[in-house]
Design a protein around this motif. Structure first.
Motif, mmCIF file in Angstrom:
data_model
loop_
_atom_site.group_PDB
_atom_site.id
_atom_site.type_symbol
_atom_site.label_atom_id
_atom_site.label_comp_id
_atom_site.label_asym_id
_atom_site.label_seq_id
_atom_site.Cartn_x
_atom_site.Cartn_y
_atom_site.Cartn_z
ATOM 1 N N ILE A 261 42.669 41.060 -6.026
ATOM 2 C CA ILE A 261 42.615 42.836 -6.113
ATOM 3 C C ILE A 261 44.168 42.649 -6.369
ATOM 4 O O ILE A 261 44.275 43.679 -7.454
ATOM 5 C CB ILE A 261 42.351 42.955 -5.019
ATOM 6 C CG1 ILE A 261 40.784 42.518 -4.250
ATOM 7 C CG2 ILE A 261 42.491 44.500 -4.662
ATOM 8 C CD1 ILE A 261 39.838 43.410 -3.121
ATOM 9 N N ARG A 265 45.278 45.152 -9.587
ATOM 10 C CA ARG A 265 46.531 45.758 -9.659
ATOM 11 C C ARG A 265 48.134 46.085 -10.184
ATOM 12 O O ARG A 265 48.088 46.951 -11.231
ATOM 13 C CB ARG A 265 47.000 46.173 -8.309
ATOM 14 C CG ARG A 265 45.312 46.814 -7.625
ATOM 15 C CD ARG A 265 46.342 46.837 -5.711
ATOM 16 N NE ARG A 265 45.551 47.562 -4.978
ATOM 17 C CZ ARG A 265 45.572 47.741 -3.894
ATOM 18 N NH1 ARG A 265 46.644 46.577 -2.812
ATOM 19 N NH2 ARG A 265 44.732 48.420 -3.027
ATOM 20 N N ALA A 272 46.904 52.388 -11.352
ATOM 21 C CA ALA A 272 46.241 51.916 -10.479
ATOM 22 C C ALA A 272 46.110 51.972 -8.858
ATOM 23 O O ALA A 272 45.423 52.075 -8.367
ATOM 24 C CB ALA A 272 46.199 50.589 -9.694
ATOM 25 N N PHE A 281 39.994 50.649 -6.356
ATOM 26 C CA PHE A 281 40.662 49.642 -5.918
ATOM 27 C C PHE A 281 40.759 49.484 -4.327
ATOM 28 O O PHE A 281 40.481 48.560 -3.078
ATOM 29 C CB PHE A 281 42.371 49.413 -5.683
ATOM 30 C CG PHE A 281 42.369 48.626 -7.270
ATOM 31 C CD1 PHE A 281 42.285 46.779 -7.607
ATOM 32 C CD2 PHE A 281 42.812 49.060 -8.712
ATOM 33 C CE1 PHE A 281 42.328 46.718 -8.842
ATOM 34 C CE2 PHE A 281 42.898 48.888 -9.673
ATOM 35 C CZ PHE A 281 42.713 47.242 -9.819
#
Length: 438
Positions: A261, A265, A272, A281
């Motif tokens: 993750i 980003r 993001a 996210f």
């Protein structure tokens, strides 16, 4: 051509070869002065601050120590009272203390090696061939498991000591020595506060007697620490824990489940953090957190429905607590994965209860532990930019592979894991009095 009766001796010789290679690697790791400004410096400076009466500056990494500059600048993350453990290093130059610290790491690893090897022997057939084969395989896996070797590159770490404490706590917990287990896990969390989720989970599933012991030890240690050094340094420690609890370190120093993750980003950049992508996210983060909680709760609930011996249940609870810590942490430094070794080596010892597919996953975890080698990772960083989506995804999967595969293993092969805890070998672990004689 050797006879069947010679085979145990062949495995025994291989075991000694692997032990010799481990010893050689440790000697090289001790003698090469790597890590003077890395992790070692944090512990060395903490000991120096206590020794010079500057406990108030324990969490100010830039402050002078006795009028001299600090050895490092990344900061100390242990509890205030744990800093006392590093005061013996303060009596030596940084170069000498580095060697001594690494020697302590080797001794902790050696003790862990011996305890785990003896503790899991009952799951191996009693014949000489099987015992010799297991000893050789154990030594080989210890040799190739890269998280162990990371500590030498960073100048030594407290993780080998924590691994020993966790191992001793596992043995004590399994055999019903609740004070011993509580003492080991409390000392481990004082050294590495990131272990708090494991301690909380273990206290919650192990019954009131264990919860009371753990709470009592934490209360006594907390009271002593406050009496010694007052509230301000503890407030600084709590502030540090709050600020660092959600931080995700970059992939090259992180092997957590959350690194994919974070790499996504990085790829999307400032976009993001706003609009729809930010919602995506945040959703991914909570979904992964939920998957971790669901996995641990599901395994805990199912396991407590099994008709296991007390020893088997306590063993499973303890291993699950350690796995929870690794799954939950947003940052898992490479050496943290040392704590996964007891779970993996248990499966190797009890391999008769696991399918070929499960054991292949275990083998892949050991093989892909190469991603925890800092020399390799630094080489990759110097040769590849890692700025494309494919590169960032690939390297994230590579780094987090041991934990990703562990989660897959626990979902797909939980029935085998449960079956292994119903094995007749568990009858040899006598609660409160230790293991029955062979």
């Amino acid at each position: 051509m050797s006879s069947d009766s010679d085979q145990p001796d062949v495995y025994r010789r291989w075991a000694w070869v692997f032990v010799a290679l481990i010893a050689t690697g440790c000697v090289v790791g001790i003698m090469v002065p790597a890590g003077l400004g890395w992790d070692f410096a944090n512990f060395y400076d903490a000991g120096r601050r206590v020794a010079t009466g500057q406990v108030a500056n324990l969490y100010d990494p830039l402050s002078l120590i006795g009028g001299q500059p600090p050895q490092g600048r990344t900061g100390f993350f242990g509890t205030p009272i744990s800093a006392v453990l590093y005061t013996p290093l303060a009596g030596f130059s940084a170069e000498t203390a580095l060697i001594l610290f690494k020697i302590e790491n080797v001794l902790a690893f050696g003790a862990t090696f011996g305890v785990l090897l003896a503790f899991y022997r009952p799951f191996v057939s009693a014949n000489r061939l099987a015992q010799s084969r297991f000893a050789a395989l154990f030594a080989f896996l210890f040799l190739i498991y890269q998280p162990f070797w990371t500590v030498f590159r960073v100048g030594g770490q407290t993780t080998p000591t924590v691994l020993l404490l966790v191992t001793l706590g596992l043995v004590a917990h399994t055999t019903g020595r609740l004070w011993g287990s509580a003492g080991c896990v409390v000392l481990a969390v004082l050294i590495k506060p990131a272990l708090a989720p494991a301690v909380l989970f273990l206290a919650g599933v192990s019954g009131l007697a264990y919860l009371a012991r753990t709470a009592a030890l934490l209360a006594v240690v907390g009271a002593v620490s406050l009496l010694l050094w007052g509230w301000p340094v503890h407030a600084a420690f709590l502030d540090l824990m709050l600020r660092s609890s959600g931080l995700v370190s970059p992939w090259h120093f992180n092997s957590s489940l959350f690194i994919l993750i974070d790499n996504l980003r990085v790829y999307f950049g400032p976009a993001a953090t706003t609009g729809a992508l930010r919602v995506v996210f945040v959703g991914l983060l909570y979904a992964l957190r939920g998957a971790v909680v669901l996995t641990i709760v599901w395994l805990a609930v199912r396991s407590h429905r099994e008709r296991w011996s007390v020893a088997a249940r306590r063993h499973f609870d303890f291993l699950l607590a350690v796995v929870l810590f690794l799954f939950w942490s947003p940052t898992v430094w490479e050496h943290y994965l040392s704590l996964l070794f007891p779970f993996l080596i248990y499966m190797v010892a009890a391999r008769a209860y696991f399918s070929r597919q499960a054991l292949i996953l275990v083998a892949l975890i050991f093989l892909l532990s190469i991603g925890q080698n800092l020399i390799l990772i630094n080489w990759l960083r110097s040769g590849v930019e890692f700025d494309s989506l494919a590169e960032l995804v690939a390297v994230a999967l590579f780094k987090s592979a041991p934990l990703l595969l562990t989660m897959v293993l626990m979902w797909r092969h939980s029935a085998e894991l449960f079956h292994s805890h119903a094995a007749p070998a568990w009858e040899r672990y006598v609660v409160r009095t230790g293991r029955a004689p062979a």
